[in-house]
Design an enzyme around this catalytic site. Structure first.
Site, PDB file in Angstrom:
ATOM      1  N   GLU A  36       5.507 -13.025 -10.304  1.00  0.00           N
ATOM      2  CA  GLU A  36       5.347 -12.711  -8.781  1.00  0.00           C
ATOM      3  C   GLU A  36       6.579 -12.287  -8.344  1.00  0.00           C
ATOM      4  O   GLU A  36       7.699 -13.173  -8.754  1.00  0.00           O
ATOM      5  CB  GLU A  36       4.781 -13.848  -8.081  1.00  0.00           C
ATOM      6  CG  GLU A  36       3.734 -13.433  -7.052  1.00  0.00           C
ATOM      7  CD  GLU A  36       2.542 -12.893  -7.698  1.00  0.00           C
ATOM      8  OE1 GLU A  36       2.594 -11.492  -7.663  1.00  0.00           O
ATOM      9  OE2 GLU A  36       1.569 -13.317  -8.025  1.00  0.00           O
ATOM     10  N   ASP A  39       8.754  -7.398  -9.876  1.00  0.00           N
ATOM     11  CA  ASP A  39       8.497  -6.052 -10.006  1.00  0.00           C
ATOM     12  C   ASP A  39       9.528  -5.502  -9.689  1.00  0.00           C
ATOM     13  O   ASP A  39      10.181  -4.298 -10.064  1.00  0.00           O
ATOM     14  CB  ASP A  39       7.186  -5.638  -9.568  1.00  0.00           C
ATOM     15  CG  ASP A  39       6.726  -5.960  -8.302  1.00  0.00           C
ATOM     16  OD1 ASP A  39       7.380  -6.659  -7.815  1.00  0.00           O
ATOM     17  OD2 ASP A  39       5.812  -5.295  -7.743  1.00  0.00           O
ATOM     18  N   GLY A 126      -4.116 -10.986  -0.940  1.00  0.00           N
ATOM     19  CA  GLY A 126      -3.092 -10.674  -2.083  1.00  0.00           C
ATOM     20  C   GLY A 126      -3.778  -9.994  -3.171  1.00  0.00           C
ATOM     21  O   GLY A 126      -3.066 -10.087  -4.259  1.00  0.00           O
ATOM     22  N   SER A 128      -4.196  -6.603  -3.120  1.00  0.00           N
ATOM     23  CA  SER A 128      -3.585  -5.333  -3.163  1.00  0.00           C
ATOM     24  C   SER A 128      -4.455  -4.220  -2.711  1.00  0.00           C
ATOM     25  O   SER A 128      -4.895  -3.377  -3.624  1.00  0.00           O
ATOM     26  CB  SER A 128      -3.050  -5.098  -4.497  1.00  0.00           C
ATOM     27  OG  SER A 128      -1.927  -5.744  -4.732  1.00  0.00           O
ATOM     28  N   SER A 129      -5.253  -4.585  -1.484  1.00  0.00           N
ATOM     29  CA  SER A 129      -6.269  -3.600  -0.924  1.00  0.00           C
ATOM     30  C   SER A 129      -5.172  -2.294  -0.344  1.00  0.00           C
ATOM     31  O   SER A 129      -5.868  -1.201  -0.451  1.00  0.00           O
ATOM     32  CB  SER A 129      -6.743  -3.981   0.276  1.00  0.00           C
ATOM     33  OG  SER A 129      -5.849  -4.703   1.089  1.00  0.00           O
ATOM     34  N   ASP A 174       1.721  -3.231  -8.203  1.00  0.00           N
ATOM     35  CA  ASP A 174       0.298  -3.090  -7.473  1.00  0.00           C
ATOM     36  C   ASP A 174      -0.278  -1.881  -7.769  1.00  0.00           C
ATOM     37  O   ASP A 174      -1.407  -1.468  -8.252  1.00  0.00           O
ATOM     38  CB  ASP A 174       0.278  -3.204  -6.018  1.00  0.00           C
ATOM     39  CG  ASP A 174       0.534  -4.730  -5.540  1.00  0.00           C
ATOM     40  OD1 ASP A 174       0.823  -5.591  -6.571  1.00  0.00           O
ATOM     41  OD2 ASP A 174       0.801  -5.140  -4.572  1.00  0.00           O
ATOM     42  N   TYR A 224       9.258 -10.698   2.637  1.00  0.00           N
ATOM     43  CA  TYR A 224       9.286 -10.108   1.604  1.00  0.00           C
ATOM     44  C   TYR A 224      10.530  -9.305   1.566  1.00  0.00           C
ATOM     45  O   TYR A 224      11.064  -9.128   0.278  1.00  0.00           O
ATOM     46  CB  TYR A 224       7.815  -9.066   1.442  1.00  0.00           C
ATOM     47  CG  TYR A 224       7.557  -8.359   0.258  1.00  0.00           C
ATOM     48  CD1 TYR A 224       6.578  -8.814  -0.761  1.00  0.00           C
ATOM     49  CD2 TYR A 224       8.276  -7.259  -0.340  1.00  0.00           C
ATOM     50  CE1 TYR A 224       6.481  -8.198  -1.844  1.00  0.00           C
ATOM     51  CE2 TYR A 224       8.161  -6.575  -1.236  1.00  0.00           C
ATOM     52  CZ  TYR A 224       6.798  -7.035  -2.105  1.00  0.00           C
ATOM     53  OH  TYR A 224       7.015  -6.389  -3.468  1.00  0.00           O
TER      54      TYR A 224
END
Length: 383
Positions: A36, A39, A126, A128-129, A174, A224
């Site tokens: 997590e 990336d 969480g 990733s829509s 994602d 974030y």
């Protein structure tokens, strides 16, 4: 509503509204076994596409504007393909507009189009829509207008849309997992080379179970971006391209130059990157207990070093730790809400689901939701 029912529902609505037969796209959400926030540090992640996602119907428009309908929300957006600007306080609109804008920046021509979409990915979980929506739009437009993009080009269009129109400086995981997912396979992805190794997933007597806190704390997006800025700052001090290239000895050498908070955040990324590679070794060796221990260690780092967890997520992971039928659990996604991922004995799922639902409700006066997901194929046209 399953994918078939969702497809039928959207197709019926689209044909009634536009009197056209559309192209149909399915784009899945994703889970991430471990890795997590690595990336955007050029590191390693371990995602898989799931059988929850977005179905989009798309056709060329007979009018002089684009007509977009978010069917779940009963909301519409109209614009012309030559007049693309971000919407203030926009949500789903900016994911669509951002994709169109990024395609046009690449010199491809898009005429006006109609798009209707809906999905069964729970928002804020969480899963990733957002990436599923971006990928459904770029994949649909690529097919409709024969733009000739490769899948790799499409995921970077989706990522830039999120950077430039939504304002979240996300990594590539994602979009990659949603686009390139394989049925029954997790993808060990190197986020620098954008190359992945496929791992057949068979957890034998165990299964992945997701528990949604149904909480999304408001500071998630700003936090974030702040975490990303910290990582970039520390990488610059270390004179490396990204924290993927650092080890803990390097970090310790500059510890006195950093606030403790930033030191801990950077240390989490370095350790998490190693945990991802250890997880691949555990899968190679059919060592599910080893994998589970890495999941617990990942959550500990996310909670205490990277500080992106929250009370609700920690409660669920603590309950999982105390259950002998759960061998690993952690928060998943950007943090501050969303889901925990649990590796649980299949025979214990029903009893645990009942007990955790009751204890969570008692603790927070909020219902949690429990999801069984299957590892699925990535973004594709529906026949």
């Amino acid at each position: 509503m399953n994918q078939q029912n969702l497809t039928e529902h959207i197709t019926f609505y689209f044909e009634e509204k536009f009197n056209q037969k559309p192209l149909l796209v399915f784009s899945p959400g994703r889970i991430n076994l471990i890795g997590e926030h690595t990336d955007y540090n050029d590191g390693f992640v371990f995602p898989a596409a799931i059988d929850k996602g977005i179905v989009a119907a798309i056709s060329k428009s007979k009018n002089d504007f684009c007509h977009i309908t978010a069917l779940d929300l009963n909301e519409t957006l109209k614009f012309t393909s030559n007049d693309i600007v971000p919407k203030e306080n926009g949500s789903w609109e900016n994911y669509v507009l951002g994709v169109v804008s990024e395609i046009k920046k690449m010199g491809r021509r898009i005429d006006n189009f109609n798009l209707v979409f809906a999905g069964d990915i729970p928002g804020g979980a969480g899963l990733s829509s957002s990436a599923a929506l971006e990928n459904s739009v770029v994949f649909g437009l690529n097919a409709l207008f024969q733009l000739g993009f490769s899948k790799e080009e499409m995921i970077f269009i989706s990522q830039r849309a999120e950077h430039n129109f939504v304002g979240v400086k996300c990594g590539i995981m994602d979009q990659y997992a949603s686009m390139f997912g394989q049925k029954n396979k997790a993808l060990l992805l190197d986020c620098r080379t954008i190359k992945a190794t496929e791992y057949e997933i068979d957890f034998k007597d165990f299964q992945l179970l997701l528990i949604n806190t149904n909480i999304k704390h408001t500071l998630s997006e700003s936090a974030y971006n702040n975490r990303r800025s910290t990582c970039e700052k520390v990488a610059t001090l270390l004179k490396v391209k990204a924290l993927r290239d650092a080890n803990i000895e390097d970090l310790d050498a500059i510890k006195d130059e950093l606030p403790m908070e930033e030191y801990l955040q950077a240390s989490y990324i370095i350790h998490e990157n190693k945990r991802v590679l250890k997880a691949s070794e555990a899968l190679d060796n059919n060592d599910l207990n080893g994998l589970g221990n890495l999941l617990f260690a990942s959550h500990n780092g996310l909670q205490n070093c990277y500080e992106v967890s929250c009370e609700e997520l920690n409660f669920l992971v603590d309950k999982a730790k105390n259950n002998p039928d759960i061998i690993g659990a952690r928060m998943m996604g950007g943090g501050f809400g969303g889901c925990t991922l649990n590796l649980i004995r299949k025979s214990a799922i029903e009893a645990f689901s009942t007990s955790i639902s009751a204890s969570y409700k008692k603790q927070f006066n909020v219902d949690c939701n429990i999801y069984h997901v299957q590892i699925s194929e990535g973004t594709h046209l529906i026949n």
